[in-house]
Design an enzyme around this catalytic site. Structure first.
Site, PDB file in Angstrom:
ATOM      1  N   SER A 253       0.831  -1.201   0.000  1.00 55.19           N
ATOM      2  CA  SER A 253       0.000   0.000   0.000  1.00 55.19           C
ATOM      3  C   SER A 253       0.872   1.260   0.000  1.00 55.19           C
ATOM      4  O   SER A 253       1.642   1.484  -0.936  1.00 55.19           O
ATOM      5  CB  SER A 253      -0.974  -0.042   1.179  1.00 55.19           C
ATOM      6  OG  SER A 253      -1.983   0.937   1.031  1.00 55.19           O
TER       7      SER A 253
ATOM      8  N   GLY B  74      -7.874  -9.409  -0.332  1.00 55.39           N
ATOM      9  CA  GLY B  74      -8.194  -7.999  -0.459  1.00 55.39           C
ATOM     10  C   GLY B  74      -6.936  -7.167  -0.345  1.00 55.39           C
ATOM     11  O   GLY B  74      -5.819  -7.661  -0.536  1.00 55.39           O
ATOM     12  N   HIS B  75      -7.108  -5.894  -0.009  1.00 55.66           N
ATOM     13  CA  HIS B  75      -6.014  -4.931  -0.079  1.00 55.66           C
ATOM     14  C   HIS B  75      -4.785  -5.359   0.720  1.00 55.66           C
ATOM     15  O   HIS B  75      -3.656  -5.290   0.221  1.00 55.66           O
ATOM     16  CB  HIS B  75      -6.514  -3.570   0.423  1.00 55.66           C
ATOM     17  CG  HIS B  75      -5.492  -2.489   0.344  1.00 55.66           C
ATOM     18  ND1 HIS B  75      -4.954  -2.072  -0.855  1.00 55.66           N
ATOM     19  CD2 HIS B  75      -4.886  -1.744   1.309  1.00 55.66           C
ATOM     20  CE1 HIS B  75      -4.064  -1.114  -0.619  1.00 55.66           C
ATOM     21  NE2 HIS B  75      -4.005  -0.900   0.684  1.00 55.66           N
ATOM     22  N   VAL B  76      -4.971  -5.829   1.950  1.00 58.23           N
ATOM     23  CA  VAL B  76      -3.810  -6.200   2.790  1.00 58.23           C
ATOM     24  C   VAL B  76      -3.509  -7.683   2.570  1.00 58.23           C
ATOM     25  O   VAL B  76      -3.615  -8.517   3.463  1.00 58.23           O
ATOM     26  CB  VAL B  76      -4.080  -5.879   4.271  1.00 58.23           C
ATOM     27  CG1 VAL B  76      -2.786  -5.980   5.076  1.00 58.23           C
ATOM     28  CG2 VAL B  76      -4.658  -4.477   4.427  1.00 58.23           C
TER      29      VAL B  76
END
Length: 294
Positions: free
Chosen positions: A130, A273-275
């Site tokens: 991220s 997902g994102h993490v």
């Protein structure tokens, strides 16, 4: 476990609480570590190091508000072959202490150069998730001679702009139920943060500290790199995106990265997902090692 870090500033009450939750998250670290500070021209940088001291260096840069403690699911695997340095990003909520943070993209690269120099690292592999992935790409473009290979995990912007929902949920973090709503949006029903880590994340959101929440600026982050910048990449890069990414469209990011970055290896990880390093650590750990070890 050894822990040489100590308070080198005097945080307010919310800062002291955050430091306590940070230490509680570190109890999840599965291997021996050293925690310490190195000086840079922008402030004191907090680092968690694991693995054999004579092993090749692997620099880890965390996601926003997650701090270096987020790497605990990856440490056992990565620290077997590498001397890992999980670096608390200057200006984010963590244990680094900003003193003169200018917040520009050039300044952040200079900060990392200071860290490399003070650790005695001439060249290293890098992994960033991220916000950390954005920092890694920025460093690759400004100091390619210091990087062997780079791994970008769900990098913030970098290739495509944030979805408007990102700002809605991020700006709502401090509202009642804001943290719960943000995590639900980002992770759905797939993953629940460990209670220790969730407590730290909450404490970081509530910690009001201007030095650790720098104002956005045109020459800072977040940032989408230009076509020419992406075309100029000179080192091997692995990009892992997530099937259930919500902060931007992963297919668009995959397409742009694959179109412009020379020789990039890029894929979308299923059931993540994102993490993704926390949601799918077994796959991510192995994929990163296969890339770095070639």
């Amino acid at each position: 476990m050894s822990n040489h870090a100590s308070f080198i500033s005097s945080p307010n009450d919310s800062g002291n609480h955050y430091y306590q939750t940070y230490e509680e998250s570190l109890t999840l670290w599965p291997v021996t570590y050293e925690a310490f500070y190195v000086s840079t021209r922008f402030g004191q940088t907090h680092i968690i190091a694991s693995g054999p001291k004579d092993a090749p260096p692997l620099i880890l840069l965390h996601g926003a508000l997650f701090s270096s403690t987020m790497w605990y699911p990856n440490m056992a695997d990565w620290s077997r072959k590498y001397r890992t340095y999980a670096i608390d990003i200057m200006g984010d909520k963590n244990k680094s202490v900003p003193e003169d943070l200018n917040g520009t993209r050039a300044g952040y690269a200079e900060w990392l150069l200071d860290v490399f120099d003070n650790l005695g690292i001439k060249k290293a592999n890098m992994v960033g998730l991220s916000l950390g992935g954005l920092h890694v790409m920025n460093f690759v473009l400004r100091a390619a001679e210091r990087v062997e290979k780079a791994v970008l995990l769900s990098p913030a912007e970098t290739f495509v702009s944030f979805h408007p929902d990102f700002y809605k949920y991020a700006l709502g973090l401090a509202l009642p139920n804001g943290v719960e709503n943000f995590l639900k949006w980002m992770m759905g029903d797939r993953y629940v943060l460990h209670p220790n880590f969730a407590k730290q994340f909450h404490a970081g959101v509530l910690w009001e500290n201007e030095l650790r929440n720098p104002k956005p600026r045109a020459d800072g982050f977040p940032y989408v790199f230009t076509d020419d910048e992406l075309k100029s990449v000179k080192i091997p890069i692995l990009l892992l995106l997530s099937e259930h990414e919500v902060i931007y469209d992963p297919q668009s990011a995959l397409y742009r990265a694959s179109t412009y970055v020379p020789g990039i290896e890029a894929e979308i990880v299923k059931n993540a997902g994102h993490v993704l390093s926390m949601e799918q650590p077994e796959y991510v750990n192995g994929r990163v090692l296969r890339f770095l070890d070639v």
